[in-house]
Design an enzyme around this catalytic site. Sequence first.
Site, short mmCIF file in Angstrom:
data_model
loop_
_atom_site.label_atom_id
_atom_site.label_comp_id
_atom_site.label_asym_id
_atom_site.label_seq_id
_atom_site.Cartn_x
_atom_site.Cartn_y
_atom_site.Cartn_z
N HIS A 106 53.38 18.39 21.66
CA HIS A 106 53.48 19.74 21.08
C HIS A 106 53.33 19.63 19.56
CE1 HIS A 106 55.14 23.60 19.87
NE2 HIS A 106 54.95 24.01 21.10
N GLU A 150 46.87 25.00 21.96
CA GLU A 150 47.87 25.73 21.19
C GLU A 150 47.54 25.68 19.70
OE1 GLU A 150 51.68 26.29 23.51
OE2 GLU A 150 51.94 24.60 22.16
P1 PGA Z 1 55.25 30.93 21.09
O1 PGA Z 1 55.30 29.35 21.26
O2 PGA Z 1 54.95 31.52 22.43
O3 PGA Z 1 56.61 31.29 20.57
O4 PGA Z 1 54.17 31.24 20.10
C1 PGA Z 1 54.38 28.69 22.07
C2 PGA Z 1 54.64 27.22 22.02
O5 PGA Z 1 55.12 26.71 21.01
O6 PGA Z 1 54.38 26.53 23.00
#
Ligand code: PGA
Length: 220
Positions: free
Chosen positions: A96, A145
Amino acid sequence: MKNLYIVANWKANMTQIEANNWLSELQIKNYNLSNKEIIICPPYHLLYPVHQQVMQMQLPLSLGSQDVSQYGRGAYTGEQPASLLSEYIKFCIVGHSERREKFHETDTIIAEKASLASASNLLPILCVQGADTSVPKNVKFVAYEPVFAIGSGTSDTPENAEIVAKEVRGKDKDIMYVLYGGSVTAENVASFTKMEHINGVLVGKASLDPQEFSAIIQNA
Ligand code: PGA
């Protein structure tokens, strides 16, 4: 119908009582989940109690961790090795952007984590920030992401996410599912999941509210 994976990443949130209430308030009993797998990723201290409650309530939920150790069993104080986590969980998020930025995880460390996870039969969900982030071999699940979209309230456009997802899928035949993550809500989820190369979503903030997360599951 394609398979959809809907992942709740609770990050460093929730007490045991809050998690208990969350599971009781999730309203998915009457949903058709035949093509959907719902994956809850609580912080480590909740993996076992959430696992117990999911079994007790017979909820159609899978569990994942938010990270995993780059080491196996042994003298690694504070670590959470895949071989021990795999008793309760099926998935683990790896790489992540918060781990990369705040905990200085490199592609090499992330590849070691993914490899140990797979060796213990956990399915790593490898987070990438774009199509040029490296993805180790044998990874089936990738989550695109973009950093600007995480927790900002401004998601990427579904069209751009689709372009990246298609490119990521084309990188390696092992990659079967690309999810999108970054400011996903009940309102915008369908615009992502209807895209041909997007097989689900990774949800941070909006997953903390059981009503909102139920609506995300329904709308996906
Ligand atoms: P968010 O986070 O939905 O709060 O933007 C997504 C993530 O960090 O996986």
